[in-house]
Design a protein around this motif. Structure first.
Motif, PDB file in Angstrom:
ATOM      1  N   TYR A  70     -15.463   7.261  -5.136  1.00  0.00           N
ATOM      2  CA  TYR A  70     -14.018   8.008  -3.753  1.00  0.00           C
ATOM      3  C   TYR A  70     -13.089   7.632  -5.450  1.00  0.00           C
ATOM      4  O   TYR A  70     -13.229   6.878  -6.475  1.00  0.00           O
ATOM      5  CB  TYR A  70     -13.723   6.885  -2.914  1.00  0.00           C
ATOM      6  CG  TYR A  70     -11.799   6.404  -2.893  1.00  0.00           C
ATOM      7  CD1 TYR A  70     -11.886   7.474  -1.806  1.00  0.00           C
ATOM      8  CD2 TYR A  70     -11.227   6.307  -2.957  1.00  0.00           C
ATOM      9  CE1 TYR A  70     -10.735   8.243  -1.166  1.00  0.00           C
ATOM     10  CE2 TYR A  70     -10.034   6.084  -2.975  1.00  0.00           C
ATOM     11  CZ  TYR A  70      -9.823   6.911  -1.492  1.00  0.00           C
ATOM     12  OH  TYR A  70      -8.455   7.427  -0.858  1.00  0.00           O
ATOM     13  N   GLU A  71     -12.468   8.437  -5.124  1.00  0.00           N
ATOM     14  CA  GLU A  71     -11.191   8.750  -6.882  1.00  0.00           C
ATOM     15  C   GLU A  71     -10.059   9.484  -5.217  1.00  0.00           C
ATOM     16  O   GLU A  71     -10.013  10.251  -4.878  1.00  0.00           O
ATOM     17  CB  GLU A  71     -11.665   9.689  -8.057  1.00  0.00           C
ATOM     18  CG  GLU A  71     -11.751  11.017  -6.767  1.00  0.00           C
ATOM     19  CD  GLU A  71     -13.025  11.285  -8.669  1.00  0.00           C
ATOM     20  OE1 GLU A  71     -12.345  12.388  -8.922  1.00  0.00           O
ATOM     21  OE2 GLU A  71     -13.290  10.293  -9.350  1.00  0.00           O
ATOM     22  N   LYS A  72      -8.215   8.626  -6.287  1.00  0.00           N
ATOM     23  CA  LYS A  72      -7.534   9.616  -5.206  1.00  0.00           C
ATOM     24  C   LYS A  72      -6.518  10.490  -6.388  1.00  0.00           C
ATOM     25  O   LYS A  72      -5.287   9.256  -6.720  1.00  0.00           O
ATOM     26  CB  LYS A  72      -7.006   8.789  -4.003  1.00  0.00           C
ATOM     27  CG  LYS A  72      -5.766   8.927  -3.147  1.00  0.00           C
ATOM     28  CD  LYS A  72      -6.613   9.734  -2.449  1.00  0.00           C
ATOM     29  CE  LYS A  72      -5.582   9.993  -1.570  1.00  0.00           C
ATOM     30  NZ  LYS A  72      -5.710  10.961  -0.171  1.00  0.00           N
ATOM     31  N   PHE A  73      -6.874  11.073  -7.583  1.00  0.00           N
ATOM     32  CA  PHE A  73      -5.910  11.684  -8.272  1.00  0.00           C
ATOM     33  C   PHE A  73      -4.956  12.375  -7.666  1.00  0.00           C
ATOM     34  O   PHE A  73      -5.325  13.744  -6.830  1.00  0.00           O
ATOM     35  CB  PHE A  73      -7.067  11.591  -8.843  1.00  0.00           C
ATOM     36  CG  PHE A  73      -7.506  10.927 -10.211  1.00  0.00           C
ATOM     37  CD1 PHE A  73      -7.018  10.181 -11.134  1.00  0.00           C
ATOM     38  CD2 PHE A  73      -9.265  10.704  -9.954  1.00  0.00           C
ATOM     39  CE1 PHE A  73      -7.853   8.925 -11.920  1.00  0.00           C
ATOM     40  CE2 PHE A  73     -10.247   9.817 -10.759  1.00  0.00           C
ATOM     41  CZ  PHE A  73      -9.485   9.071 -11.391  1.00  0.00           C
ATOM     42  N   GLY A  74      -4.250  12.481  -7.730  1.00  0.00           N
ATOM     43  CA  GLY A  74      -2.470  12.971  -7.190  1.00  0.00           C
ATOM     44  C   GLY A  74      -2.532  14.648  -8.627  1.00  0.00           C
ATOM     45  O   GLY A  74      -2.628  15.315  -7.482  1.00  0.00           O
ATOM     46  N   GLN A  75      -3.411  13.787  -9.504  1.00  0.00           N
ATOM     47  CA  GLN A  75      -3.264  15.494 -10.621  1.00  0.00           C
ATOM     48  C   GLN A  75      -4.162  15.218 -11.272  1.00  0.00           C
ATOM     49  O   GLN A  75      -4.826  14.224 -12.043  1.00  0.00           O
ATOM     50  CB  GLN A  75      -2.119  15.516 -11.303  1.00  0.00           C
ATOM     51  CG  GLN A  75      -1.557  14.505 -11.917  1.00  0.00           C
ATOM     52  CD  GLN A  75      -0.131  14.597 -12.151  1.00  0.00           C
ATOM     53  OE1 GLN A  75       0.755  15.317 -11.863  1.00  0.00           O
ATOM     54  NE2 GLN A  75       0.002  13.389 -13.113  1.00  0.00           N
ATOM     55  N   ARG A 131       3.047   6.767  -5.386  1.00  0.00           N
ATOM     56  CA  ARG A 131       3.229   7.317  -4.203  1.00  0.00           C
ATOM     57  C   ARG A 131       4.526   8.686  -3.959  1.00  0.00           C
ATOM     58  O   ARG A 131       5.693   8.491  -4.769  1.00  0.00           O
ATOM     59  CB  ARG A 131       3.619   6.655  -2.964  1.00  0.00           C
ATOM     60  CG  ARG A 131       4.610   7.054  -1.075  1.00  0.00           C
ATOM     61  CD  ARG A 131       4.646   6.182  -1.097  1.00  0.00           C
ATOM     62  NE  ARG A 131       5.324   6.538   0.537  1.00  0.00           N
ATOM     63  CZ  ARG A 131       5.896   5.920   1.255  1.00  0.00           C
ATOM     64  NH1 ARG A 131       6.591   4.958   1.002  1.00  0.00           N
ATOM     65  NH2 ARG A 131       5.994   6.676   2.429  1.00  0.00           N
ATOM     66  N   SER A 132       3.998   9.948  -3.736  1.00  0.00           N
ATOM     67  CA  SER A 132       5.482  11.227  -3.742  1.00  0.00           C
ATOM     68  C   SER A 132       5.412  11.446  -1.689  1.00  0.00           C
ATOM     69  O   SER A 132       4.270  11.246  -1.416  1.00  0.00           O
ATOM     70  CB  SER A 132       5.225  12.270  -4.505  1.00  0.00           C
ATOM     71  OG  SER A 132       3.993  12.506  -4.187  1.00  0.00           O
ATOM     72  N   LYS A 133       6.544  12.106  -2.037  1.00  0.00           N
ATOM     73  CA  LYS A 133       6.311  12.952  -0.753  1.00  0.00           C
ATOM     74  C   LYS A 133       5.562  13.953  -0.616  1.00  0.00           C
ATOM     75  O   LYS A 133       4.623  13.941   0.550  1.00  0.00           O
ATOM     76  CB  LYS A 133       8.205  13.617  -0.785  1.00  0.00           C
ATOM     77  CG  LYS A 133       8.957  12.497   0.094  1.00  0.00           C
ATOM     78  CD  LYS A 133      10.488  12.488  -0.676  1.00  0.00           C
ATOM     79  CE  LYS A 133      11.802  11.884   0.080  1.00  0.00           C
ATOM     80  NZ  LYS A 133      12.954  12.289  -0.178  1.00  0.00           N
ATOM     81  N   ASN A 134       5.283  14.900  -1.244  1.00  0.00           N
ATOM     82  CA  ASN A 134       4.299  15.613  -1.235  1.00  0.00           C
ATOM     83  C   ASN A 134       2.291  15.129  -1.283  1.00  0.00           C
ATOM     84  O   ASN A 134       2.300  15.748  -0.835  1.00  0.00           O
ATOM     85  CB  ASN A 134       4.886  16.649  -2.386  1.00  0.00           C
ATOM     86  CG  ASN A 134       6.523  17.432  -2.398  1.00  0.00           C
ATOM     87  OD1 ASN A 134       6.839  17.565  -1.075  1.00  0.00           O
ATOM     88  ND2 ASN A 134       6.503  17.608  -3.441  1.00  0.00           N
ATOM     89  N   LYS A 135       2.828  14.470  -1.993  1.00  0.00           N
ATOM     90  CA  LYS A 135       1.171  14.279  -1.831  1.00  0.00           C
ATOM     91  C   LYS A 135       1.012  12.798  -1.559  1.00  0.00           C
ATOM     92  O   LYS A 135      -0.326  12.510  -1.609  1.00  0.00           O
ATOM     93  CB  LYS A 135       0.928  13.752  -3.998  1.00  0.00           C
ATOM     94  CG  LYS A 135       1.040  15.301  -4.773  1.00  0.00           C
ATOM     95  CD  LYS A 135       1.293  14.022  -6.068  1.00  0.00           C
ATOM     96  CE  LYS A 135       1.530  16.091  -6.621  1.00  0.00           C
ATOM     97  NZ  LYS A 135       1.182  16.035  -8.680  1.00  0.00           N
ATOM     98  N   GLY A 136       1.263  11.752  -1.113  1.00  0.00           N
ATOM     99  CA  GLY A 136       1.499  10.558  -0.422  1.00  0.00           C
ATOM    100  C   GLY A 136       1.153   9.679  -1.313  1.00  0.00           C
ATOM    101  O   GLY A 136       1.235  10.641  -2.669  1.00  0.00           O
ATOM    102  N   ILE A 137      -0.148   8.867  -1.595  1.00  0.00           N
ATOM    103  CA  ILE A 137      -0.626   7.621  -2.529  1.00  0.00           C
ATOM    104  C   ILE A 137      -2.046   8.575  -3.469  1.00  0.00           C
ATOM    105  O   ILE A 137      -2.045   8.906  -2.713  1.00  0.00           O
ATOM    106  CB  ILE A 137      -0.984   7.236  -1.140  1.00  0.00           C
ATOM    107  CG1 ILE A 137      -0.321   6.023  -0.243  1.00  0.00           C
ATOM    108  CG2 ILE A 137      -1.628   5.783  -2.468  1.00  0.00           C
ATOM    109  CD1 ILE A 137      -0.768   5.122   0.817  1.00  0.00           C
TER     110      ILE A 137
END
Length: 186
Positions: free
Chosen positions: A138-143, A160-166
């Protein structure tokens, strides 16, 4: 709402999926079932707990079959927090699902920029690994992560950001962040 004095509270016992958690107030004890099959199945019989701290050590919080310790008072570099968790006989938290990620995020008080237990490797086929040696599934990279030039030892922090979440970011191990430790109940 009725508020009962502490002397009046009766001991409680809960039976869920083969485990009895008994006690009163903040004193809980886990007792294994006699082994009789009641027709319900669980992945790990005897390790399910209906409370947030009853099966874990004091100050640790349970999510499924693991216990977590949020450390939010001080910030440290990644190597220091890795060693701090290891002193407890635990590891920095590995994360294996969106639900676990959300649990940890809320446990950390919805703070951002805390260390989790992933570090970069020199292997292009497996660029990240969990310090507890669990499977990277599992991975949760924002970019897309860009390698640093020159290479710097990297680890993962949560953001955390408004656009991408956690999501996760790669950060130099010298950065200072809060952290969360984890151990399995089995």
């Amino acid at each position: 709402m009725v508020v009962w004095p502490a002397q009046v509270l009766l001991p409680i016992a809960l039976v869920i999926a083969g485990t009895v958690v008994a006690g009163s107030g903040d004193s809980m004890e886990r007792v294994e079932n006699s082994g009789e099959d009641d027709g319900r199945s669980t992945e790990r019989p005897g390790l399910v707990c209906p409370c947030t701290q009853g099966c874990c050590a004091n100050a640790w919080f349970q999510y499924k079959d693991a216990c977590y310790l949020p450390v939010t008072g001080d910030t440290h570099d990644w190597s220091t927090v890795k060693e701090n968790c290891e002193r407890f006989g635990t590891h920095l938290a590995s994360v294996h699902s969106d639900d676990e990620q959300s649990f940890i995020f809320h446990l950390m008080g919805q703070r951002t920029r805390y260390w989790i237990g992933a570090e970069g490797t020199d292997d292009p086929a497996a660029p990240w690994r969990w310090t507890d040696n669990s499977t990277w599934q599992y991975e949760k990279f924002g970019q897309p992560l860009r390698p640093s030039n020159p290479p710097i030892p990297m680890a993962l922090a949560v953001n955390r950001s408004k656009n991408k979440g956690i999501y996760w970011i790669n950060a130099p191990k010298s950065n200072q962040h809060m952290y969360v430790c984890k151990y399995l109940l089995y």
